[in-house]
Design a protein around this motif. Structure first.
Motif: not given
Length: 172
Positions: A87-90, A92-99
Motif C-alpha cells: 500500500a502506498p504509504h508515505p 513506506l515510499v520514503a523507506l524504499l527511497a532510502g530514508d
C-alpha cells in the motif's frame, strides 16, 4: 516469609538450547533468582516453560513494553517485504527511497515494542536468554500503516539484549 519453591528453581539446564544468547558467564542462582524476583515486582508475568519441572532454572518473562522503539526497526528486512503490491504509504515510499526516518517516526508515535524472553541458567553457570520481539500498535487502527506489513526487529547485540533483560526485570 520465603517465596515458594517454584519461584526459586535450583536445577540448571544441562546445556544451552539452540536460539539462546549468552548474557553472562559465571553467574549464580542468586543472580537468576534476583532477576526473576525483580521481574515479578516490576509487574511482568513470570511462568515456567511448558514441559519443564518446577525446579528447572528456566522461566518465561513477558509483559515488558518499550515505547518509542523505532530505532530497533530492521529497515533492510522490512523493505524486502515491500517489493510487490504494498500500500502506498508515505513512510513506506520514503523507506524504499532510502530514508527510514518517516517510518521510524510513525513507529515511535503509534507502536510499541513488546519484549518477551525465556531466561535460564546452565550447569556451566551461563545466564542465557531467548528473546522474542514484535512491534504492536498502541491503539489498533490509529496508524495507517498496512496491518499485514511485517515490521522486522533488527538483531541486537549481547550487551543491548542484556540491558533490555535487566530493564524488564527492574534491575537497570
Amino acid at each position: 516469609m520465603t517465596p515458594p519453591l517454584a519461584d526459586r528453581p535450583t536445577r540448571p539446564l544441562p546445556t544451552k538450547p539452540a536460539g539462546h544468547v549468552e548474557l553472562a558467564r559465571y553467574s549464580s542462582l542468586g543472580r537468576f533468582w534476583a532477576l526473576l524476583g525483580g521481574a515479578a515486582r516490576a509487574g511482568r508475568h513470570v511462568t515456567a516453560v511448558r514441559g519443564d519441572a518446577p525446579d528447572v532454572c528456566r522461566r518465561r518473562i513477558s509483559g515488558y513494553v518499550l515505547p518509542g522503539a523505532g530505532v530497533f526497526l530492521d529497515t533492510a528486512r522490512t523493505a524486502a517485504h515491500l517489493e510487490d503490491g504494498f500500500a502506498p504509504h508515505p513512510a513506506l515510499v520514503a523507506l524504499l527511497a532510502g530514508d527510514p526516518a518517516p517510518l521510524r517516526a510513525e513507529l515511535n508515535a503509534h507502536f510499541e515494542l513488546r519484549v518477551d524472553f525465556t531466561m535460564a541458567l546452565t550447569t556451566r553457570r551461563d545466564l542465557i536468554a531467548r528473546p522474542e520481539f514484535r512491534f504492536a500498535p498502541i491503539v489498533p487502527g490509529l496508524s495507517d500503516l498496512p496491518a499485514d506489513l511485517p515490521l522486522e526487529v533488527r538483531r541486537l547485540g549481547r550487551d543491548e539484549l542484556h540491558l533490555l533483560v535487566q530493564r524488564a526485570c527492574g534491575m537497570a
